[in-house]
Design an enzyme around this catalytic site. Structure first.
Site, PDB file in Angstrom:
ATOM      1  N   ASP A 102       0.846  -1.182   0.000  1.00  0.00           N
ATOM      2  CA  ASP A 102       0.000   0.000   0.000  1.00  0.00           C
ATOM      3  C   ASP A 102       0.890   1.244   0.000  1.00  0.00           C
ATOM      4  O   ASP A 102       1.351   1.676  -1.049  1.00  0.00           O
ATOM      5  CB  ASP A 102      -0.937  -0.051   1.208  1.00  0.00           C
ATOM      6  CG  ASP A 102      -2.007   1.027   1.210  1.00  0.00           C
ATOM      7  OD1 ASP A 102      -2.044   1.875   0.296  1.00  0.00           O
ATOM      8  OD2 ASP A 102      -2.822   1.033   2.149  1.00  0.00           O
ATOM      9  N   LYS A 130      -1.350  -1.756  -4.411  1.00  0.00           N
ATOM     10  CA  LYS A 130      -2.241  -0.594  -4.420  1.00  0.00           C
ATOM     11  C   LYS A 130      -1.398   0.662  -4.650  1.00  0.00           C
ATOM     12  O   LYS A 130      -1.094   1.405  -3.716  1.00  0.00           O
ATOM     13  CB  LYS A 130      -2.995  -0.500  -3.087  1.00  0.00           C
ATOM     14  CG  LYS A 130      -4.118   0.511  -3.108  1.00  0.00           C
ATOM     15  CD  LYS A 130      -4.773   0.821  -1.766  1.00  0.00           C
ATOM     16  CE  LYS A 130      -5.023  -0.307  -0.843  1.00  0.00           C
ATOM     17  NZ  LYS A 130      -5.735   0.149   0.394  1.00  0.00           N
ATOM     18  N   VAL A 152      -9.400  -3.282   1.646  1.00  0.00           N
ATOM     19  CA  VAL A 152      -9.706  -4.670   1.319  1.00  0.00           C
ATOM     20  C   VAL A 152      -9.367  -5.599   2.486  1.00  0.00           C
ATOM     21  O   VAL A 152      -8.452  -5.329   3.271  1.00  0.00           O
ATOM     22  CB  VAL A 152      -8.963  -5.130   0.046  1.00  0.00           C
ATOM     23  CG1 VAL A 152      -9.506  -4.399  -1.177  1.00  0.00           C
ATOM     24  CG2 VAL A 152      -7.469  -4.923   0.155  1.00  0.00           C
TER      25      VAL A 152
END
Length: 179
Positions: A102, A130, A152
């Site tokens: 992320d 991501k 998620v």
């Protein structure tokens, strides 16, 4: 728990197929290198299991527990090592196995630490990437799926330590974590 999921992004079958593809690529790239698969706890457990069962080369498995979330939905910006490696990484080829990349913040810290400890090479294989969430520049070498900026859960990914056991990856409804 299914009622808390807004949308299923990837099924068990899709994830297992992607893990098999990535494992075959790792097998080629690390032939004769005897790499260490380094799972970052706890989220990497299902994915590392899928990867290793498809790799037909000598590997070792290690784990670190490293966190920058501390129970929330965004990175705190502070990395804590809760469980360190049990073996030396000096002159070893390390493949960090992640559930999701992320912000990239935690991974860059772990990569720097492993290089400082003398690793011959360090690469990242991640189930999910991501890129919209990135706050530091880093690009995993091996990527399963690229996802939009959404929160998620499932297949190892959690919210407040729950939902890891879902057999798929889904977007958690905002009302669940905005309470």
């Amino acid at each position: 728990m299914r009622n808390d999921i807004k949308e299923i992004l990837f099924t068990t079958e899709q994830i297992e197929d992607k893990a098999a593809q990535l494992a075959k690529q790792l097998e080629v790239d690390y032939q004769d290198k005897k790499p260490i698969l380094l799972g970052l706890l706890k989220g990497s457990i299902p994915f590392i299991g899928d990867l290793m069962k498809h790799m037909n080369i000598p590997i070792q498995i290690e784990f670190m527990d490293v966190s920058s979330y501390h129970g929330g939905t965004t990175s705190s910006g502070q990395v804590k090592i809760l469980k360190d490696l049990d073996i030396s990484v000096e002159n070893r080829h390390i493949i960090i196995v992640e559930d999701i990349v992320d912000t990239g913040f935690t991974l860059t810290k772990v990569i720097a630490l492993l290089k400082h400890r003398g690793a011959a090479s360090v690469e990242v294989v991640t189930m999910l990437d991501k890129p919209e969430g990135r706050i530091v520049e880093m690009e995993p070498k091996y990527i399963g799926f690229t996802i939009p900026k959404a929160f998620v859960v499932g297949y190892g990914l959690d919210y407040d330590e729950y939902y890891r056991n879902l057999p798929y990856v889904g977007i958690l409804k905002e009302e669940v974590y905005m309470k």
